[in-house]
Motif scaffolding. Structure first.
Motif, PDB file in Angstrom:
ATOM      1  N   TYR A 154       0.839  -1.203   0.000  1.00 32.45           N
ATOM      2  CA  TYR A 154       0.000   0.000   0.000  1.00 32.45           C
ATOM      3  C   TYR A 154       0.873   1.253   0.000  1.00 32.45           C
ATOM      4  N   HIS A 158       1.469   4.196  -3.291  1.00 35.29           N
ATOM      5  CA  HIS A 158       1.285   5.644  -3.202  1.00 35.29           C
ATOM      6  C   HIS A 158       2.602   6.389  -3.402  1.00 35.29           C
ATOM      7  N   VAL A 162       4.180   9.597  -5.837  1.00 39.28           N
ATOM      8  CA  VAL A 162       4.758  10.790  -5.228  1.00 39.28           C
ATOM      9  C   VAL A 162       6.167  11.073  -5.746  1.00 39.28           C
ATOM     10  N   GLU A 255      -0.339   6.936   6.024  1.00 35.73           N
ATOM     11  CA  GLU A 255      -1.064   7.926   5.230  1.00 35.73           C
ATOM     12  C   GLU A 255      -0.618   9.340   5.581  1.00 35.73           C
ATOM     13  N   ILE A 258       2.710   9.766   3.733  1.00 45.36           N
ATOM     14  CA  ILE A 258       2.443   9.990   2.306  1.00 45.36           C
ATOM     15  C   ILE A 258       2.032  11.441   2.067  1.00 45.36           C
ATOM     16  N   SER A 259       1.152  11.949   2.909  1.00 50.49           N
ATOM     17  CA  SER A 259       0.695  13.331   2.781  1.00 50.49           C
ATOM     18  C   SER A 259       1.856  14.306   2.946  1.00 50.49           C
ATOM     19  N   GLN A 262       4.337  14.045  -0.137  1.00 49.05           N
ATOM     20  CA  GLN A 262       3.790  14.630  -1.359  1.00 49.05           C
ATOM     21  C   GLN A 262       3.798  16.157  -1.291  1.00 49.05           C
ATOM     22  N   THR A 269       5.282  15.882  -7.811  1.00 46.86           N
ATOM     23  CA  THR A 269       4.195  14.937  -7.580  1.00 46.86           C
ATOM     24  C   THR A 269       2.987  15.286  -8.447  1.00 46.86           C
TER      25      THR A 269
END
Length: 290
Positions: A154, A158, A162, A255, A258-259, A262, A269
């Motif tokens: 996962y 993602h 990015v 998550e 990832i945020s 990015q 990205t």
């Protein structure tokens, strides 16, 4: 006796700022080799930390234990918890299961996990990890285990969008040498390892470290043995009223990472997302209702 809901590591980290210089030196020594560092004789722990025997006795009492034997008993209970089978985990929850509905009980357990985990994460350490993962000059290797390989996949999916220059290492250990062959100094290995910790993952981490790679470990509250060589370690609480542990807290952490990454690389990205969407349109992979 200290609370059984939190690990001794949690308790030590909470009180670091309130310890004397000698006690802090002892605490850091315990955390460095945790939990094995506290399983030997009291005098040996004091010698290894370079402090006096009374210093050990005082810190143990500050943690809420009556004495060193009770402190060691707590550590042994934690060690037992790290190797529990699904059946044993289910039985331990069932013995004291609240009368409420499982939806509420499970949710409360997960929210408590999140509260404890976020309370232990240092924002500067989190930012440092994200900076490493956003650095496009560093190759990123993402590695999971028997259960956590789904989290690794996962995260990889993602992060692929990015930034470039990353590899998902399969959970089958016979392929690892081929990936490690390309690892070089300054590369980053993001490694997932939760209880029951896997010997093959430990060996991979040792080899990656020997090649000069940075290790970011994502583990549980008891901490994988890999934490002793990791550059950054994120400990996540994973207990739940189930035969299996809950990965919800780890998913929240991923998550959030990832945020953050990015955002650090947003201009590139954005271009990558636009290129990906264009390819989706060309392949008609998704239906669009326009």
């Amino acid at each position: 006796m200290a609370s059984t809901e939190r690990t001794i590591s949690d308790l030590i980290q909470d009180m670091l700022d309130d310890l004397t210089r000698a006690e802090r030196q002892l605490a850091l020594s315990v955390l460095e080799g945790y939990p094995a560092s506290g399983l030997g004789p009291l005098s040996a722990l004091a010698k290894d930390a370079g402090v006096s025997v009374p210093t050990v006795a005082r810190m143990v009492q500050k943690l809420g234990y009556k004495g060193y034997p009770e402190f060691q008993a707590g550590l042994r209970e934690e060690l037992k918890a790290t190797v529990k089978t699904p059946i044993a985990k289910h039985d331990s929850w069932a013995e004291a299961a609240p009368s409420g509905h499982i939806l509420n009980r499970f949710t409360e357990a997960v929210l408590e996990n999140i509260r404890h985990t976020l309370g232990q994460i240092d924002p500067d350490t989190f930012d440092r990890a994200c900076d490493l993962m956003a650095d496009k000059e560093r190759h990123i290797y993402i590695v999971g285990g028997r259960i956590t390989h789904t989290l690794a996949e996962y995260f990889f999916l993602h992060m692929q969008v990015v930034r470039p220059n990353l590899t998902h290492v399969p959970s089958t250990s016979n392929t690892w040498p081929h990936y490690l062959l390309n690892a070089k100094e300054g590369d980053v290995f993001v490694i997932f390892d939760v209880r029951r910790y896997e010997n093959n993952t430990l060996k991979l981490a040792e080899i990656a470290k020997s090649r000069g790679a940075k290790l970011i470990l994502i583990t549980d509250q008891w901490r994988s043995p890999i934490h002793q060589m990791s550059d950054i370690c994120f400990s996540n609480r994973i207990g739940a009223p189930s035969a299996w542990d809950s990965m919800a807290t780890i998913m929240l952490l991923l998550e959030t990472i990832i945020s953050a990454v990015q955002t650090l690389n947003w201009s590139e990205t954005k271009e990558r997302i636009e290129g990906l969407e264009d390819m989706f349109d060309q392949t008609k992979l998704f239906r669009k209702f326009t």
